[in-house]
Design a protein around this motif. Structure first.
Motif, PDB file in Angstrom:
ATOM      1  N   THR A  93      38.732 -36.829  37.736  1.00 54.79           N
ATOM      2  CA  THR A  93      38.056 -36.219  36.601  1.00 54.79           C
ATOM      3  C   THR A  93      39.007 -36.302  35.412  1.00 54.79           C
ATOM      4  OG1 THR A  93      36.883 -34.733  38.110  1.00 54.79           O
ATOM      5  CG2 THR A  93      36.848 -34.160  35.781  1.00 54.79           C
ATOM      6  N   ALA A  94      38.890 -37.401  34.648  1.00 56.56           N
ATOM      7  CA  ALA A  94      39.819 -37.634  33.539  1.00 56.56           C
ATOM      8  C   ALA A  94      39.656 -36.583  32.456  1.00 56.56           C
ATOM      9  CB  ALA A  94      39.600 -39.037  32.969  1.00 56.56           C
ATOM     10  N   THR A  95      38.398 -36.266  32.110  1.00 56.03           N
ATOM     11  CA  THR A  95      38.068 -35.213  31.152  1.00 56.03           C
ATOM     12  C   THR A  95      36.846 -34.494  31.702  1.00 56.03           C
ATOM     13  OG1 THR A  95      36.516 -36.503  29.810  1.00 56.03           O
ATOM     14  CG2 THR A  95      38.871 -36.726  29.295  1.00 56.03           C
ATOM     15  N   PRO A  96      36.461 -33.352  31.122  1.00 54.86           N
ATOM     16  CA  PRO A  96      35.250 -32.689  31.604  1.00 54.86           C
ATOM     17  C   PRO A  96      34.001 -33.557  31.524  1.00 54.86           C
ATOM     18  CG  PRO A  96      36.545 -31.174  30.272  1.00 54.86           C
ATOM     19  CD  PRO A  96      37.190 -32.520  30.141  1.00 54.86           C
ATOM     20  N   HIS A  97      34.019 -34.609  30.691  1.00 57.26           N
ATOM     21  CA  HIS A  97      32.842 -35.451  30.517  1.00 57.26           C
ATOM     22  C   HIS A  97      33.047 -36.868  31.027  1.00 57.26           C
ATOM     23  CE1 HIS A  97      31.477 -32.704  26.959  1.00 57.26           C
ATOM     24  NE2 HIS A  97      31.254 -32.156  28.147  1.00 57.26           N
ATOM     25  N   ARG A  98      34.143 -37.123  31.749  1.00 59.80           N
ATOM     26  CA  ARG A  98      34.432 -38.488  32.189  1.00 59.80           C
ATOM     27  C   ARG A  98      35.023 -38.460  33.595  1.00 59.80           C
ATOM     28  NH1 ARG A  98      38.545 -41.054  28.445  1.00 59.80           N
ATOM     29  NH2 ARG A  98      36.854 -40.642  26.965  1.00 59.80           N
ATOM     30  N   THR A  99      34.413 -39.267  34.496  1.00 61.46           N
ATOM     31  CA  THR A  99      34.840 -39.287  35.889  1.00 61.46           C
ATOM     32  C   THR A  99      34.894 -40.725  36.395  1.00 61.46           C
ATOM     33  OG1 THR A  99      33.792 -37.147  36.292  1.00 61.46           O
ATOM     34  CG2 THR A  99      34.305 -38.482  38.215  1.00 61.46           C
ATOM     35  N   LEU A 100      35.935 -41.045  37.146  1.00 59.87           N
ATOM     36  CA  LEU A 100      36.039 -42.325  37.834  1.00 59.87           C
ATOM     37  C   LEU A 100      36.188 -42.061  39.324  1.00 59.87           C
ATOM     38  CD1 LEU A 100      37.855 -42.612  34.970  1.00 59.87           C
ATOM     39  CD2 LEU A 100      37.861 -44.986  35.758  1.00 59.87           C
ATOM     40  N   TRP A 101      35.623 -42.955  40.137  1.00 59.64           N
ATOM     41  CA  TRP A 101      35.706 -42.779  41.576  1.00 59.64           C
ATOM     42  C   TRP A 101      35.790 -44.138  42.262  1.00 59.64           C
ATOM     43  CZ3 TRP A 101      31.827 -45.050  44.436  1.00 59.64           C
ATOM     44  CH2 TRP A 101      30.650 -45.360  43.755  1.00 59.64           C
ATOM     45  N   ALA A 102      36.321 -44.150  43.450  1.00 59.53           N
ATOM     46  CA  ALA A 102      36.431 -45.373  44.250  1.00 59.53           C
ATOM     47  C   ALA A 102      36.411 -44.984  45.717  1.00 59.53           C
ATOM     48  CB  ALA A 102      37.707 -46.138  43.911  1.00 59.53           C
ATOM     49  N   GLY A 103      35.947 -45.916  46.548  1.00 54.79           N
ATOM     50  CA  GLY A 103      35.872 -45.617  47.967  1.00 54.79           C
ATOM     51  C   GLY A 103      35.837 -46.868  48.812  1.00 54.79           C
ATOM     52  N   VAL A 104      36.237 -46.723  50.065  1.00 55.82           N
ATOM     53  CA  VAL A 104      36.131 -47.788  51.051  1.00 55.82           C
ATOM     54  C   VAL A 104      35.721 -47.146  52.365  1.00 55.82           C
ATOM     55  CG1 VAL A 104      38.602 -47.613  51.607  1.00 55.82           C
ATOM     56  CG2 VAL A 104      37.338 -49.698  52.207  1.00 55.82           C
ATOM     57  N   ALA A 105      34.828 -47.820  53.092  1.00 53.26           N
ATOM     58  CA  ALA A 105      34.323 -47.262  54.343  1.00 53.26           C
ATOM     59  C   ALA A 105      33.940 -48.386  55.289  1.00 53.26           C
ATOM     60  CB  ALA A 105      33.116 -46.350  54.096  1.00 53.26           C
ATOM     61  N   ARG A 106      33.983 -48.100  56.560  1.00 50.53           N
ATOM     62  CA  ARG A 106      33.559 -49.026  57.609  1.00 50.53           C
ATOM     63  C   ARG A 106      32.377 -48.410  58.342  1.00 50.53           C
ATOM     64  NH1 ARG A 106      34.862 -50.249  63.290  1.00 50.53           N
ATOM     65  NH2 ARG A 106      34.976 -52.522  63.598  1.00 50.53           N
ATOM     66  N   TRP A 148      33.377 -51.665  49.809  1.00 52.69           N
ATOM     67  CA  TRP A 148      34.284 -51.272  48.739  1.00 52.69           C
ATOM     68  C   TRP A 148      33.443 -50.897  47.519  1.00 52.69           C
ATOM     69  CZ3 TRP A 148      39.615 -51.640  49.788  1.00 52.69           C
ATOM     70  CH2 TRP A 148      39.948 -52.363  50.944  1.00 52.69           C
ATOM     71  N   GLU A 149      33.688 -49.723  46.957  1.00 52.60           N
ATOM     72  CA  GLU A 149      32.866 -49.230  45.852  1.00 52.60           C
ATOM     73  C   GLU A 149      33.753 -48.638  44.763  1.00 52.60           C
ATOM     74  OE1 GLU A 149      29.015 -47.277  47.791  1.00 52.60           O
ATOM     75  OE2 GLU A 149      30.890 -46.475  48.620  1.00 52.60           O
ATOM     76  N   ALA A 150      33.264 -48.697  43.537  1.00 56.02           N
ATOM     77  CA  ALA A 150      33.947 -48.038  42.428  1.00 56.02           C
ATOM     78  C   ALA A 150      32.907 -47.698  41.373  1.00 56.02           C
ATOM     79  CB  ALA A 150      35.042 -48.923  41.830  1.00 56.02           C
ATOM     80  N   GLY A 151      33.140 -46.623  40.635  1.00 57.31           N
ATOM     81  CA  GLY A 151      32.168 -46.208  39.645  1.00 57.31           C
ATOM     82  C   GLY A 151      32.789 -45.437  38.500  1.00 57.31           C
ATOM     83  N   TYR A 152      32.005 -45.349  37.417  1.00 57.60           N
ATOM     84  CA  TYR A 152      32.434 -44.649  36.203  1.00 57.60           C
ATOM     85  C   TYR A 152      31.255 -43.849  35.670  1.00 57.60           C
ATOM     86  CZ  TYR A 152      34.071 -43.976  31.382  1.00 57.60           C
ATOM     87  OH  TYR A 152      34.444 -43.436  30.190  1.00 57.60           O
ATOM     88  N   ARG A 153      31.483 -42.597  35.361  1.00 54.89           N
ATOM     89  CA  ARG A 153      30.439 -41.721  34.839  1.00 54.89           C
ATOM     90  C   ARG A 153      30.958 -41.047  33.570  1.00 54.89           C
ATOM     91  NH1 ARG A 153      30.090 -38.902  40.716  1.00 54.89           N
ATOM     92  NH2 ARG A 153      29.066 -40.605  41.849  1.00 54.89           N
ATOM     93  N   GLN A 154      30.088 -40.980  32.557  1.00 55.08           N
ATOM     94  CA  GLN A 154      30.519 -40.332  31.317  1.00 55.08           C
ATOM     95  C   GLN A 154      29.315 -39.747  30.588  1.00 55.08           C
ATOM     96  OE1 GLN A 154      33.162 -42.545  28.821  1.00 55.08           O
ATOM     97  NE2 GLN A 154      33.079 -41.071  27.138  1.00 55.08           N
ATOM     98  N   LEU A 155      29.565 -38.615  29.956  1.00 57.64           N
ATOM     99  CA  LEU A 155      28.599 -37.996  29.060  1.00 57.64           C
ATOM    100  C   LEU A 155      29.026 -38.305  27.638  1.00 57.64           C
ATOM    101  CD1 LEU A 155      26.160 -36.086  28.611  1.00 57.64           C
ATOM    102  CD2 LEU A 155      27.801 -34.180  28.603  1.00 57.64           C
ATOM    103  N   PHE A 156      28.180 -39.027  26.897  1.00 62.59           N
ATOM    104  CA  PHE A 156      28.459 -39.387  25.503  1.00 62.59           C
ATOM    105  C   PHE A 156      27.752 -38.376  24.601  1.00 62.59           C
ATOM    106  CE2 PHE A 156      28.708 -43.224  28.006  1.00 62.59           C
ATOM    107  CZ  PHE A 156      29.875 -43.822  27.563  1.00 62.59           C
ATOM    108  N   GLY A 157      28.530 -37.599  23.889  1.00 68.34           N
ATOM    109  CA  GLY A 157      27.926 -36.564  23.069  1.00 68.34           C
ATOM    110  C   GLY A 157      27.261 -35.513  23.939  1.00 68.34           C
ATOM    111  N   LYS A 158      26.073 -35.072  23.511  1.00 72.85           N
ATOM    112  CA  LYS A 158      25.334 -34.068  24.272  1.00 72.85           C
ATOM    113  C   LYS A 158      24.047 -34.600  24.886  1.00 72.85           C
ATOM    114  CE  LYS A 158      26.967 -30.165  21.463  1.00 72.85           C
ATOM    115  NZ  LYS A 158      26.566 -29.007  20.629  1.00 72.85           N
ATOM    116  N   SER A 159      23.729 -35.882  24.625  1.00 65.48           N
ATOM    117  CA  SER A 159      22.400 -36.330  25.020  1.00 65.48           C
ATOM    118  C   SER A 159      22.372 -37.586  25.875  1.00 65.48           C
ATOM    119  CB  SER A 159      21.533 -36.580  23.774  1.00 65.48           C
ATOM    120  OG  SER A 159      22.128 -37.577  22.948  1.00 65.48           O
ATOM    121  N   LEU A 160      23.476 -38.349  25.971  1.00 67.81           N
ATOM    122  CA  LEU A 160      23.462 -39.615  26.700  1.00 67.81           C
ATOM    123  C   LEU A 160      24.454 -39.566  27.844  1.00 67.81           C
ATOM    124  CD1 LEU A 160      22.529 -42.527  27.072  1.00 67.81           C
ATOM    125  CD2 LEU A 160      24.290 -43.225  25.423  1.00 67.81           C
ATOM    126  N   TYR A 161      23.939 -39.811  29.044  1.00 68.91           N
ATOM    127  CA  TYR A 161      24.751 -39.830  30.260  1.00 68.91           C
ATOM    128  C   TYR A 161      24.622 -41.212  30.878  1.00 68.91           C
ATOM    129  CZ  TYR A 161      26.186 -38.793  35.060  1.00 68.91           C
ATOM    130  OH  TYR A 161      26.798 -38.817  36.290  1.00 68.91           O
TER     131      TYR A 161
END
Length: 346
Positions: A93-106, A148-161
């Motif tokens: 959780t880089a900031t309250p409005h920005r998150t990065l994640w990654a994972g690996v599973a079998r 193998w997975e990776a993702g990025y999530r962010q809230l831009f302003g108050k209306s765009l996710y």
């Protein structure tokens, strides 16, 4: 009959981590009665079992900023023995409005009776009489996926996710037919016939790569727009000792390359909701299914405290679209449909 017991517990009083663990036992005795000579499972009597246990630990490496989730599942079954399915994930959780994640599973797709015990005989050609016999393989192995997975999530302003995810999947031991083909000619009188015998095998491996997009925009309090898009590219090849080009084309041609949706949600005064959505699906060449696009519409009006009038239209852009080839050439088509009603909520 199936007997199934599962339990889950957790240790949540640790300062910086959360442990979850559990297990399960499932047994299913079966007795199959053969009614036709052309299909059978041998042995007819068999008790399937799966014994499993798992543990998962969530560790707060940096409290409220960086979390790790580590775990594994171990299964024992009567078809392939013991299998291990570990996984690891990181969430930053880089900031309250920005998150990065990654994972690996079998993950494993364990065999079943269809893979190991089947005998299925079908008519391939009437003259000269030719039959194909498909045999299960008692040595069929689990299909293996390493994801193998990776993702990025962010809230831009108050209306765009926005949510973006990438994945790379490694596949091994995918189901195919064995090599070589055994041919038996039966000199029966007065009609000799030929029987082609094939056995299931784990003859294919490869990768799938793709991405997923999921934006969500709320320009006004009464209007929300949601979208999704996914792309999957599949590249499979035969394992050494196998020639599975036809089977690979079937695998690759049964998965759509592109899927997209757009949904608009209107929340209007006086309890009125208008929700149109659009869908696109690319072609499935192995099934001879062309790509299609269609739309749905949902209308509702809450005209009293407990009463709602609603109407729905499905697949509105065409009278019908082809969805699945069906059995024996009986294609499955999804028709346009309209329905409505009054809903009472206590």
């Amino acid at each position: 009959d199936t007997f199934d017991v599962d339990f889950v517990d957790n240790v949540g009083d640790l300062a910086r981590q959360m442990d979850i663990f559990g297990g399960g036992l499932r047994e299913s005795p079966s007795n199959l009665v053969q009614l036709y000579r052309s299909v059978n499972f041998s042995p007819n009597q068999l008790t399937d079992y799966i014994y499993s246990g798992f543990v998962q630990d969530r560790i707060a490496i940096v409290p409220e900023r960086l979390d790790a989730v580590l775990g594994t599942k171990i299964e024992d079954n009567n078809y392939s023995g013991v299998g291990v399915e570990p996984s690891a994930r990181l969430l930053w959780t880089a900031t309250p409005h920005r998150t990065l994640w990654a994972g690996v599973a079998r993950a494993l797709r364990i065999p079943g009776r269809l893979d190991q015990d089947l005998l299925l005989i079908g008519n391939a050609a009437p003259s000269p009489p030719t039959f194909v016999a498909i045999h299960g393989n008692p040595n069929f192995k689990p299909e293996v996926l390493i994801s193998w997975e990776a993702g990025y999530r962010q809230l831009f302003g108050k209306s765009l996710y926005a949510d973006v995810a990438l994945f790379h999947n490694q596949h091994d031991n995918l189901e195919s037919y064995g090599e070589p083909l055994f041919v038996i000619t039966q000199p029966t009188n007065p009609y000799p016939y030929t029987q082609l015998n094939v056995t299931f095998a784990n003859g294919i491996r490869g990768v799938t790569n793709g991405l997923e997009l999921a934006p969500d925009w709320r320009p006004f309090d009464w209007w929300e727009l949601r979208g999704t898009y996914s792309h999957t590219g599949m590249e499979l090849h035969s394992k050494p000792g196998f020639n599975q080009a036809a089977y690979i084309a079937t695998y690759e041609g049964q998965s759509p390359d592109h899927i997209a949706t757009v949904q608009s949600l209107f929340t209007l005064p006086h309890g009125v909701h208008i929700d149109p959505d659009y869908r696109y699906m690319s072609a499935l060449p192995a099934n001879k299914i062309p790509g299609y696009q269609t739309a749905d519409l949902h209308l509702s009006w809450k005209f009293a405290r407990h009463l709602t009038l609603f109407g729905d239209g499905r697949n509105l852009l065409q009278p019908s679209h082809l969805e699945f080839p069906g059995d024996n050439g009986n294609a499955v088509r999804i028709r346009r449909s309209l329905y409505g009603g009054i809903r009472w909520t206590p």
